[in-house]
Design an enzyme around this catalytic site. Structure first.
Site, short mmCIF file in Angstrom:
data_model
loop_
_atom_site.label_atom_id
_atom_site.label_comp_id
_atom_site.label_asym_id
_atom_site.label_seq_id
_atom_site.Cartn_x
_atom_site.Cartn_y
_atom_site.Cartn_z
N GLY A 141 0.85 -1.20 0.00
CA GLY A 141 0.00 0.00 0.00
C GLY A 141 0.87 1.24 0.00
N ARG A 149 4.08 5.91 1.76
CA ARG A 149 4.62 7.28 1.88
C ARG A 149 4.13 8.13 0.71
NH1 ARG A 149 10.77 7.23 -0.20
NH2 ARG A 149 10.69 5.41 -1.53
N LYS A 188 4.81 11.85 -3.32
CA LYS A 188 5.63 10.74 -2.81
C LYS A 188 6.57 11.33 -1.76
CE LYS A 188 8.75 7.19 -4.68
NZ LYS A 188 9.18 6.55 -5.92
N GLY A 194 7.40 7.20 6.19
CA GLY A 194 6.49 7.90 5.27
C GLY A 194 7.16 9.01 4.49
N ARG A 230 4.16 13.22 -8.48
CA ARG A 230 4.22 12.27 -9.59
C ARG A 230 2.89 12.30 -10.35
NH1 ARG A 230 6.35 6.27 -8.29
NH2 ARG A 230 4.44 6.01 -7.08
N ARG A 236 -1.55 -1.20 -10.15
CA ARG A 236 -0.39 -2.07 -10.41
C ARG A 236 -0.83 -3.52 -10.49
NH1 ARG A 236 3.17 0.95 -6.74
NH2 ARG A 236 2.03 2.87 -6.42
N ASP A 283 4.52 -4.96 -7.41
CA ASP A 283 3.88 -3.70 -7.02
C ASP A 283 4.47 -2.52 -7.80
OD1 ASP A 283 6.01 -4.68 -5.19
OD2 ASP A 283 6.00 -2.62 -4.49
N ASN A 284 5.55 -2.76 -8.51
CA ASN A 284 6.15 -1.70 -9.30
C ASN A 284 5.93 -1.92 -10.79
OD1 ASN A 284 7.05 -0.50 -6.97
ND2 ASN A 284 9.06 -1.47 -7.03
N ASP A 330 8.06 3.83 -10.59
CA ASP A 330 8.89 3.61 -9.41
C ASP A 330 10.37 3.59 -9.72
OD1 ASP A 330 9.31 3.36 -6.72
OD2 ASP A 330 7.48 2.18 -6.50
P1 AMP Z 1 9.16 0.58 -3.19
O1 AMP Z 1 10.29 -0.36 -2.99
O2 AMP Z 1 9.56 2.04 -3.25
O3 AMP Z 1 8.31 0.20 -4.34
O4 AMP Z 1 8.27 0.50 -1.89
C1 AMP Z 1 7.72 -0.71 -1.42
C2 AMP Z 1 6.72 -0.44 -0.33
O5 AMP Z 1 7.35 0.18 0.78
C3 AMP Z 1 5.57 0.49 -0.72
O6 AMP Z 1 4.43 0.03 -0.05
C4 AMP Z 1 6.02 1.81 -0.18
O7 AMP Z 1 4.93 2.67 0.08
C5 AMP Z 1 6.71 1.40 1.11
N1 AMP Z 1 7.73 2.37 1.54
C6 AMP Z 1 8.92 2.64 0.95
N2 AMP Z 1 9.60 3.57 1.64
C7 AMP Z 1 8.83 3.92 2.69
C8 AMP Z 1 8.95 4.83 3.77
N3 AMP Z 1 10.04 5.60 3.92
N4 AMP Z 1 7.94 4.90 4.65
C9 AMP Z 1 6.85 4.15 4.52
N5 AMP Z 1 6.65 3.27 3.55
C10 AMP Z 1 7.63 3.15 2.62
MG MG Z 2 6.85 0.90 -5.33
#
Ligand code: AMP
Ligand code: MG
Length: 487
Positions: A93, A96, A116, A129, A179, A186, A255-256, A265
């Protein structure tokens, strides 16, 4: 203060995503930041979205794009999704990110406007976040570059600094990226829908997505199978385009992977300098799961996860459904190969298809690998005599390849000039070279000097124009490069 002028800014938000069942999102305001400051604003994109730059001053845009001043028309939500991360399933989900709404543009298009780095949400798990400024600037640079190459991608509208620190391996200045995407649906959104164990909810998501992105599928005898096929076709084309330019996404978790077929992403992504199919930049990708050469099979794996989610909709008979979905997934390889070959032909100036093309291309790649030749510049130099001065030209096998290729090009009825012209339009001179990205980011983040970054962005927006500074390959000492999962 700016609310007086809000109606002149041009927000035209719709919130169609919130018509989905409640499971798919949570209402979530961005968390305000202490000292927002606008550092990048994408004026052409702003205008194409129907927003009026003159309506607000610099500081007021900073307030908007930090989430400190929400447009009245916004209805911010965090989206729910799941995903396979490096092969392991997880509930995720927007941890952030928040979606402000869908901006309706003057030409009738719908785009998600998402922050973001805008603070924690119920999906944040252990994360803060937030985002560091460097990675948000990096996403801006690379996504806008992809757009300049006409490769489907999410866009970057603005970056602000928050005036707050984020704690990673070190303490870093915080940033927020705005963004813009056709949507943020996704493969992982469908995986999440599957976990709800409710076919009606899954169907609601599928129908919504078909209406939003693949409306022609509704005319098909089997709309959900047509939908699967359409997503597969979009991804086959997208991944081929990544391969053509030496782009390594770096974190192709499900998810990406966007259902609309946009590159999404930009975390640890990077461009290959010298050609090697096993190239991996991401520090966390220890097995090379997302190495350059693995991108097509990984895309197919991700699409198989997507297909699994659609099985209950494709046919009432489970076996029939599996059979139809499997056929669709198996078609990915041929579709990818065709798209890849077509683009590679253009890169080496071939108009007419011949069965020997594939060998000609693969032989060139093998020679580039053997000679550690720069991927971008070898293609670029092939379109002029510049190749004669390159180190690879000292290799007698390459000389033989070159002679063979030149003969092929010269005997086409379109002629050599037309070939060279086509090559110049398909082989960029400028890519976001890792060493240049790092230099521009470090000047911006550490010294708050955006000169190099802005010059670099300008060069990247004209990728087919040779640049004295920005076309240069790295020096030897800049060749070992690692990326960290864009946080
Ligand atoms: P990503 O690897 O950027 O695609 O992120 C994978 C998951 O981790 C997604 O659900 C993001 O929202 C969550 N996420 C990444 N960085 C943070 C962060 N600093 N705080 C909270 N959630 C994060
Ligand atoms: Mg992502």
């Amino acid at each position: 203060m700016n609310s007086h002028k809000a109606d002149t800014v041009g927000w035209k938000f719709e919130h169609s995503y919130t018509t989905l069942p409640q499971d798919f999102f949570i209402e979530q305001q961005p968390i305000k930041v202490s000292h927002p400051k606008l550092v990048l604003l994408n004026e052409p994109l702003l205008e194409s979205l129907g927003l009026n730059k003159e309506a607000l001053n610099h500081a007021a845009w900073g307030d908007i794009f930090s989430g400190n001043h929400m447009p009245l028309e916004a209805h911010p939500i965090a989206e729910a999704y799941a995903g396979h991360q490096f092969g392991h399933f997880a509930e995720l989900g927007d941890g952030r990110a928040v979606l402000l709404g869908e901006q309706m543009t003057p030409d009738g298009k719908r785009f998600d406007i998402q922050f973001k780095g805008s603070g924690p949400t119920p999906y944040s798990r252990r994360g803060d976040g937030r985002a560091a400024l460097g990675p948000m600037l990096r996403e801006y640079i690379i996504s806008e570059y992809m757009h300049a190459l006409k490769i489907p991608t999410t866009r970057s509208l603005a970056v602000v600094t928050t005036g707050e620190d984020v704690v990673r391996n070190e303490i870093l200045p915080g940033g927020i990226l705005t963004r813009v995407a056709q949507s943020h649906i996704r493969v992982g959104t469908f995986q999440y829908a599957s976990t709800l164990n409710d076919v009606q909810k899954l169907k609601a998501l599928a129908d919504y997505t078909i209406n939003r992105h693949y409306v022609a599928c509704k005319e098909s005898d089997n709309p959900y199978l047509a939908f699967l096929n359409a997503v597969i076709a979009k991804q086959a084309s997208l991944i081929a385009q990544w391969m053509h330019i030496g782009f390594i996404h770096g974190v192709m978790n499900t998810d990406n992977m966007s259902i609309s077929g946009e590159t999404i992403d930009y975390g640890p992504c990077a461009f290959m300098d010298h050609y090697h199919p096993e190239t991996v930049f991401s520090s966390i990708d220890r097995q090379g799961r997302y190495a350059y050469v693995n991108q097509p099979p990984i895309a197919q794996w991700n699409l198989a996860r997507f297909a699994e989610t659609l099985l209950p909709l494709i046919d009432q008979d489970a076996d029939k459904s599996i059979e139809l979905a499997s056929q669709a997934i198996n078609n990915f390889s041929d579709q990818f190969q065709m798209a890849w070959l077509q683009g590679m032909r253009q890169k080496i100036g071939l108009f007419i298809e011949e069965s020997a093309d594939i060998d000609l291309i693969n032989d060139l790649l093998a020679l580039m690998q053997k000679n550690k030749a720069d991927y971008t510049l070898t293609f670029r130099h092939l379109s002029s005599d510049a190749i004669l001065k390159d180190a690879i030209f000292k290799d007698v096998s390459f000389k033989a390849w070159y002679k063979n290729w030149l003969h092929r090009v010269q005997t086409q009825k379109e002629g050599e000039e037309a070939s060279r012209h086509m090559m110049l339009k398909h082989n960029p001179a400028v890519i976001p070279r890792n060493y240049l990205v790092e230099k521009a980011l470090s000047m911006a983040v550490i010294d708050q000097d955006y000169t190099l970054l802005n010059d670099f962005i300008e060069a990247l927006l004209s990728p087919y124009e040779d640049s004295k500074i920005f076309s240069e390959p790295p020096l030897e000492e800049d060749k070992t490069y690692q990326t960290f999962c864009g946080t």
